[in-house]
Design a protein around this motif. Structure first.
Motif, PDB file in Angstrom:
ATOM      1  N   TRP A  16     -32.307 -16.041   9.080  1.00  0.00           N
ATOM      2  CA  TRP A  16     -32.068 -14.691   8.511  1.00  0.00           C
ATOM      3  C   TRP A  16     -32.050 -13.563   9.618  1.00  0.00           C
ATOM      4  O   TRP A  16     -31.062 -12.798   9.747  1.00  0.00           O
ATOM      5  CB  TRP A  16     -33.079 -14.320   7.569  1.00  0.00           C
ATOM      6  CG  TRP A  16     -33.023 -12.910   6.713  1.00  0.00           C
ATOM      7  CD1 TRP A  16     -33.322 -11.846   7.180  1.00  0.00           C
ATOM      8  CD2 TRP A  16     -32.201 -12.629   5.718  1.00  0.00           C
ATOM      9  NE1 TRP A  16     -33.153 -11.065   6.436  1.00  0.00           N
ATOM     10  CE2 TRP A  16     -32.215 -11.471   5.537  1.00  0.00           C
ATOM     11  CE3 TRP A  16     -31.393 -13.667   4.831  1.00  0.00           C
ATOM     12  CZ2 TRP A  16     -31.272 -10.934   4.315  1.00  0.00           C
ATOM     13  CZ3 TRP A  16     -30.647 -13.099   3.847  1.00  0.00           C
ATOM     14  CH2 TRP A  16     -30.753 -11.555   3.673  1.00  0.00           C
ATOM     15  N   SER A  70     -26.258 -18.537  -3.877  1.00  0.00           N
ATOM     16  CA  SER A  70     -26.308 -17.002  -3.765  1.00  0.00           C
ATOM     17  C   SER A  70     -25.630 -17.089  -2.264  1.00  0.00           C
ATOM     18  O   SER A  70     -25.936 -17.838  -1.389  1.00  0.00           O
ATOM     19  CB  SER A  70     -27.703 -16.237  -3.864  1.00  0.00           C
ATOM     20  OG  SER A  70     -28.713 -16.924  -3.008  1.00  0.00           O
ATOM     21  N   CYS A  71     -25.207 -15.732  -1.837  1.00  0.00           N
ATOM     22  CA  CYS A  71     -24.757 -15.729  -0.529  1.00  0.00           C
ATOM     23  C   CYS A  71     -24.758 -14.100  -0.114  1.00  0.00           C
ATOM     24  O   CYS A  71     -24.636 -13.120  -0.636  1.00  0.00           O
ATOM     25  CB  CYS A  71     -23.211 -15.892  -0.334  1.00  0.00           C
ATOM     26  SG  CYS A  71     -22.638 -15.626   1.445  1.00  0.00           S
ATOM     27  N   LEU A 123     -32.194 -13.209  -1.013  1.00  0.00           N
ATOM     28  CA  LEU A 123     -31.314 -14.427  -1.151  1.00  0.00           C
ATOM     29  C   LEU A 123     -31.876 -15.264  -2.187  1.00  0.00           C
ATOM     30  O   LEU A 123     -31.047 -15.911  -2.942  1.00  0.00           O
ATOM     31  CB  LEU A 123     -31.121 -15.035   0.445  1.00  0.00           C
ATOM     32  CG  LEU A 123     -30.276 -16.150   0.480  1.00  0.00           C
ATOM     33  CD1 LEU A 123     -28.515 -15.701   0.052  1.00  0.00           C
ATOM     34  CD2 LEU A 123     -30.136 -16.633   1.953  1.00  0.00           C
TER      35      LEU A 123
END
Length: 454
Positions: A309, A417-418, A430
């Motif tokens: 991240w 999810s993106c 996310l």
């Protein structure tokens, strides 16, 4: 020289008493330490006077043989090397050649002039002082030489008994460019020679260290040149099998225009270090792996997602997450039993791992029958394609599931999810989006993939 600090010198006056008092008094007044004895004392061989610097032989008696007196003086060991000055009458029959042969150093004719006596004395005292200084210097040099020889012998003994290879090397430079072209071995102990399968005599005093070290690693020569030119020490470990020895350590230290080199066998410690590293790697692996499925565990997932991240936040690239759940797994577990349930979870995990090929991707067990897949630098379209592949792969396994209401075989529900990380979102966002998508997939009949945007 044996001389008290308050006297110019220690004079032994041998006199027949004819003019003793005058000469004795004059010398005392001039600052000399004078002792007077008679000829009979010399002949009696009982003389105990020591620490004399000059002997004045003042005999004014034609019946006394000067030469015999000199011989008698030489019989006293403590007087053997003391200069003797004759004082003789001008008209005496005096054989100078014979006198010098029996040991006199100089002579003065009577009637004597005191200035001449002092001059003759000072000449002999100066010679003796110089001789004494020279003897002391020789003595000191011998002591230093003995210490150096002892030190060399001790150092050689230490070097030869050392378990490490030790050598001292001198630079050999090009006469014009002054660049180091090789090194000459000045000192080499047996262990050093043995490491290169040579004898000490083959190496000591000879050129060829460049070729010698090339047997191990040709690049080491440039490293040693750098040690000499920069003054920076070098320590390096390297693998080089030599019988039972396989790991060695070089320690090179600048030594004038050369360097001292120690080669140490570190095989036992290196093997232990490697074993320790492997043990730590295994522990790290165990700490990051799920024991049942042999894919990453929840802890590993959390750490890896946070790291990725931050990286994607800096690079502003998309990161995709897939959350996976085995449909109706509780019913499967209740019907087939826990052993079969564990086998099912393992096969699903390994099936997912088969699809994930990139080193940067991660498959992890999220908990129970749930799995997650992190796909760095991947858009939502790529995530959906991977999810479809996972779905078809597990379907191809045809794992029976009689209690499923959607399919007689094990199926999966997935949420994808993106996000492109920014200052307003976190990795939890996310996860939350993927979890919501998974909930929709399960709520809408299971056995399907849902995008978080739907």
């Amino acid at each position: 020289m044996n001389q008290s600090s308050k006297y110019k010198g220690n004079i032994l006056l041998i006199d027949d008493l004819s003019d003793n008092l005058e000469l004795f008094s004059e010398l005392l007044l001039l600052g000399y330490n004078v002792r007077s004895i008679t000829v009979s004392k010399i002949k009696s061989k009982t003389l105990r006077i020591k620490n004399q610097d000059v002997i004045l032989l003042n005999i004014n008696n034609p019946e006394i043989n000067y030469y015999q007196i000199c011989d008698s003086i030489k019989n006293y060991k403590h007087l053997t090397n003391i200069p003797i000055i004759f004082i003789v009458s001008l008209y005496d029959v005096f054989d100078k050649l014979k006198a010098f042969e029996v040991g006199i150093t100089d002579y003065i004719t009577r009637p004597f002039n005191m200035a001449e006596v002092v001059s003759k004395l000072e000449t002999q005292l100066t010679i003796k002082r110089e001789r004494y200084s020279l003897e002391e210097e020789v003595k000191k040099r011998k002591q230093i030489e003995e210490i150096l020889n002892h030190s060399r012998a001790l150092l050689l003994s230490i070097l030869n008994s050392s378990l490490d290879g030790v050598a001292a090397l001198q630079s050999v430079r090009h006469p014009k460019t002054k660049e180091i072209k090789d090194f000459r071995c000045l000192v080499v102990n047996p262990i050093f020679a043995k490491l290169f399968n040579r004898s000490q005599s083959d190496i000591i005093g000879k050129l060829g260290f460049k070729n010698l070290i090339a047997q191990i690693n040709i690049d080491f020569f440039d490293d040693f040149v750098k040690v000499v030119e920069s003054g920076e020490s070098l320590q390096t470990d390297f693998y080089h099998p030599l019988g039972e020895t396989s790991w060695l350590q070089f320690v090179a230290v600048k030594l004038e225009d050369g360097f001292a080199l120690t080669i140490r066998d570190i095989t036992p410690s290196k093997k232990f270090e490697i074993q320790l590293q492997e043990g730590n790697r295994q522990l790290q692996l165990m700490a990051n792996l799920d024991g049942l499925t042999q894919v990453a565990n929840r802890r590993c997932f959390n750490d890896y997602l946070e790291k990725e991240w931050k990286k994607h936040l800096q690079q502003q690239n998309p990161i995709t997450l897939i959350m996976i759940d085995i449909d109706y797994f509780k019913l499967y577990n209740d019907f087939y039993g826990h052993q079969k349930g564990d086998d099912c979870i393992y096969r699903v995990a390994q099936g997912i791992a088969m699809i994930i090929k990139r080193p940067s991707d991660l498959v992890a067990r999220y908990g129970g029958e749930e799995f997650v897949v992190i796909l760095p630098n991947t858009k939502i379209e790529g995530g959906l394609m991977v999810a479809d592949l996972i779905q078809s792969t597990i379907s191809s396994f045809s794992i029976p599931h009689e209690k499923s209401t959607v399919n007689p075989y094990v199926t999966l529900s997935m949420g994808v999810s993106c996000l492109i990380p920014d200052g307003k979102t976190t990795s939890k966002d996310l996860i939350s989006k993927a979890d919501k998508a998974l909930y929709k997939a399960k709520n809408q009949g299971r056995n399907q993939v849902i995008n978080e945007e739907k």
